[in-house]
Design a protein around this motif. Structure first.
Motif, mmCIF file in Angstrom:
data_model
loop_
_atom_site.group_PDB
_atom_site.id
_atom_site.type_symbol
_atom_site.label_atom_id
_atom_site.label_comp_id
_atom_site.label_asym_id
_atom_site.label_seq_id
_atom_site.Cartn_x
_atom_site.Cartn_y
_atom_site.Cartn_z
ATOM 1 N N PHE A 19 0.823 -1.205 0.000
ATOM 2 C CA PHE A 19 0.000 0.000 0.000
ATOM 3 C C PHE A 19 0.853 1.249 0.000
ATOM 4 O O PHE A 19 1.889 1.308 0.653
ATOM 5 N N TYR A 24 -7.581 11.010 -2.926
ATOM 6 C CA TYR A 24 -8.353 10.946 -4.162
ATOM 7 C C TYR A 24 -9.225 12.193 -4.306
ATOM 8 O O TYR A 24 -9.977 12.529 -3.403
ATOM 9 N N ALA A 28 -13.880 7.414 -6.168
ATOM 10 C CA ALA A 28 -13.290 6.115 -5.824
ATOM 11 C C ALA A 28 -13.925 5.663 -4.509
ATOM 12 O O ALA A 28 -14.217 6.498 -3.656
ATOM 13 N N CYS A 30 -13.964 2.770 -1.146
ATOM 14 C CA CYS A 30 -13.196 1.845 -0.322
ATOM 15 C C CYS A 30 -13.701 0.429 -0.573
ATOM 16 O O CYS A 30 -14.909 0.198 -0.619
ATOM 17 N N LEU A 37 -13.873 7.287 -1.004
ATOM 18 C CA LEU A 37 -12.499 7.612 -0.645
ATOM 19 C C LEU A 37 -12.138 9.025 -1.081
ATOM 20 O O LEU A 37 -11.045 9.490 -0.812
ATOM 21 N N ALA A 46 -6.142 7.766 2.009
ATOM 22 C CA ALA A 46 -6.478 6.442 1.491
ATOM 23 C C ALA A 46 -5.197 5.675 1.185
ATOM 24 O O ALA A 46 -4.108 6.248 1.139
ATOM 25 N N GLU A 48 -3.622 2.614 -1.570
ATOM 26 C CA GLU A 48 -3.833 1.838 -2.788
ATOM 27 C C GLU A 48 -2.672 0.866 -2.935
ATOM 28 O O GLU A 48 -1.511 1.238 -2.802
ATOM 29 N N GLN A 53 -4.042 -2.866 -7.060
ATOM 30 C CA GLN A 53 -4.846 -1.653 -7.151
ATOM 31 C C GLN A 53 -6.084 -1.638 -6.249
ATOM 32 O O GLN A 53 -7.009 -0.879 -6.483
ATOM 33 N N LYS A 55 -8.176 -0.440 -3.110
ATOM 34 C CA LYS A 55 -8.167 0.849 -2.426
ATOM 35 C C LYS A 55 -8.936 0.734 -1.113
ATOM 36 O O LYS A 55 -9.956 0.063 -1.055
ATOM 37 N N CYS A 56 -8.448 1.421 -0.064
ATOM 38 C CA CYS A 56 -9.163 1.428 1.208
ATOM 39 C C CYS A 56 -8.783 2.666 2.011
ATOM 40 O O CYS A 56 -7.793 3.327 1.713
#
Length: 98
Positions: A19, A24, A28, A30, A37, A46, A48, A53, A55-56
């Motif tokens: 990550f 962002y 996008a 999570c 996000l 966030a 990535e 790829q 995302k969270c």
């Protein structure tokens, strides 16, 4: 062996993910909680994964939540190949010269 959530050279490692922190400013969501996000003016921090790829929100990692799936790298991204070769698509047919 790496720790479950170790930080090294700007990356955060967890479940095989690499990550990197991001903000962002475009839509996008999570993948852990499905909340947005992004925000046009003040987005939340966030993460990535550079391999798959995903995302969270960073807060999921801070709370050591286990809601993220393990990393599954994109097989068509040669940068993160697992050692095997990535199959190339066949060359398009060409017109024969007469």
């Amino acid at each position: 062996m790496q720790k479950p959530c170790a930080e090294k050279s700007g990356f955060i490692y967890h479940k095989g993910h690499e990550f990197i922190p991001l903000f962002y400013h475009f839509p996008a969501n999570c993948e852990a909680c499905t909340k947005p996000l992004w925000n046009m003016f003040k987005p939340p921090l966030a993460l990535e994964c550079q391999r798959c790829q995903i995302k969270c929100h960073k807060e999921h990692m801070d709370k050591k939540e286990e809601s993220l799936r393990p990393c599954a790298p994109d097989p068509f991204n040669p940068q993160f190949s697992t050692g095997g070769s990535v199959p190339k698509p066949p060359n398009p047919p060409t017109l024969a010269a007469f």
